[in-house]
Design an enzyme around this catalytic site. Structure first.
Site, PDB file in Angstrom:
ATOM      1  N   CYS A 145     -52.463  45.282  76.402  1.00  0.00           N
ATOM      2  CA  CYS A 145     -52.202  44.960  77.803  1.00  0.00           C
ATOM      3  C   CYS A 145     -50.753  45.316  78.087  1.00  0.00           C
ATOM      4  CB  CYS A 145     -52.451  43.476  78.077  1.00  0.00           C
ATOM      5  SG  CYS A 145     -52.095  43.005  79.787  1.00  0.00           S
ATOM      6  N   GLU A 173     -56.464  48.108  82.124  1.00  0.00           N
ATOM      7  CA  GLU A 173     -56.695  48.781  80.854  1.00  0.00           C
ATOM      8  C   GLU A 173     -57.110  50.216  81.180  1.00  0.00           C
ATOM      9  OE1 GLU A 173     -55.866  47.877  78.077  1.00  0.00           O
ATOM     10  OE2 GLU A 173     -56.102  45.715  77.790  1.00  0.00           O
TER      11      GLU A 173
END
Length: 231
Positions: free
Chosen positions: A2, A109
């Site tokens: 992340c 993502e």
């Protein structure tokens, strides 16, 4: 992993969601709304202090362990793997007793070069990303600085169709244990990973344009439907 997330939240609502008293909210150091938060920027964290109170405050996104002589390490520390955080020298002390929750509106993502935005089922509820924190003091004359990292785990279900890693989410029923510094975090990692995966499986996600600049337009879905051909 992340490495980008969105944070446009009402701090009073966040304090209520995570049982932080009004006097323990450091509004002066909390980040401004952003849809493109990157490592080394200011983020929000919720942690339990020695006074037993939960605190909502700001932190530098990239954990710098207290023993580090400088602010820059030879490897990235904005994420830590749940599988190894408890044994890695950079993260072990924090895993043991310095754990935090990092609230977010959603996160990004990438599938190759294509970004996707993940958000909770209920827009009014913040994502509770599991994190670790550490304090560092650049010099004897400096103030202590709070730094933090986001824990990641192997992706499951929908998130796994985009990337092989995802942020570890903290279930509401495990918040107290996760923030309690008297509990060794090493024994919480396995049950957190299992319960957090169930939350991640219920996230909404859609493709977005590469995040450049800032603002709500960054999380607008991309429509990839082909135009109708008439001939």
């Amino acid at each position: 992993m992340c490495k980008r997330f969105a944070l446009d939240l009402d701090w009073d609502a966040i304090a209520a969601q995570f049982s932080v008293a009004e006097e323990d909210v450091r509004g002066d150091v909390l980040p401004r709304p952003s849809y493109n938060i990157a490592p080394t920027q200011n983020i929000a964290v919720i942690a339990q202090g020695k006074d037993g109170h939960r605190h909502l405050t700001g932190a530098y996104w990239s954990l710098i362990p207290s023993w580090s002589p400088g602010k820059t390490l030879p490897y990235p520390t904005y994420n830590a793997r749940v599988e190894s955080a408890h044994v890695k020298s950079t993260f072990a002390e924090s895993t043991r007793s310095r754990r935090t929750i990092i609230p977010a509106s959603g996160y990004y993502e990438w599938r190759g070069r294509r970004p996707f935005y993940f958000s909770p089922e209920m827009e009014s509820t913040a994502l509770a990303m599991a994190g670790l924190y550490s304090w560092r003091r650049p010099s004897a004359a400096s103030l202590w600085q709070l730094t933090a990292t986001i824990l990641t785990c192997p992706a499951v279900d929908g998130p796994a169709t985009v990337h092989d890693r995802m942020p570890l989410l903290v279930p509401a029923g495990m918040t107290s244990e996760w923030l309690d510094p008297s509990i060794d975090g090493a024994r919480l990692l396995a049950p957190m990973r299992k319960a957090g995966a169930e939350l991640s499986a219920r996230l909404h996600f859609h493709e977005v344009a590469p995040p450049e600049g800032d603002g709500p337009s960054l999380i607008r879905p991309i429509n990839r439907e082909e135009p109708m051909r008439l001939f």
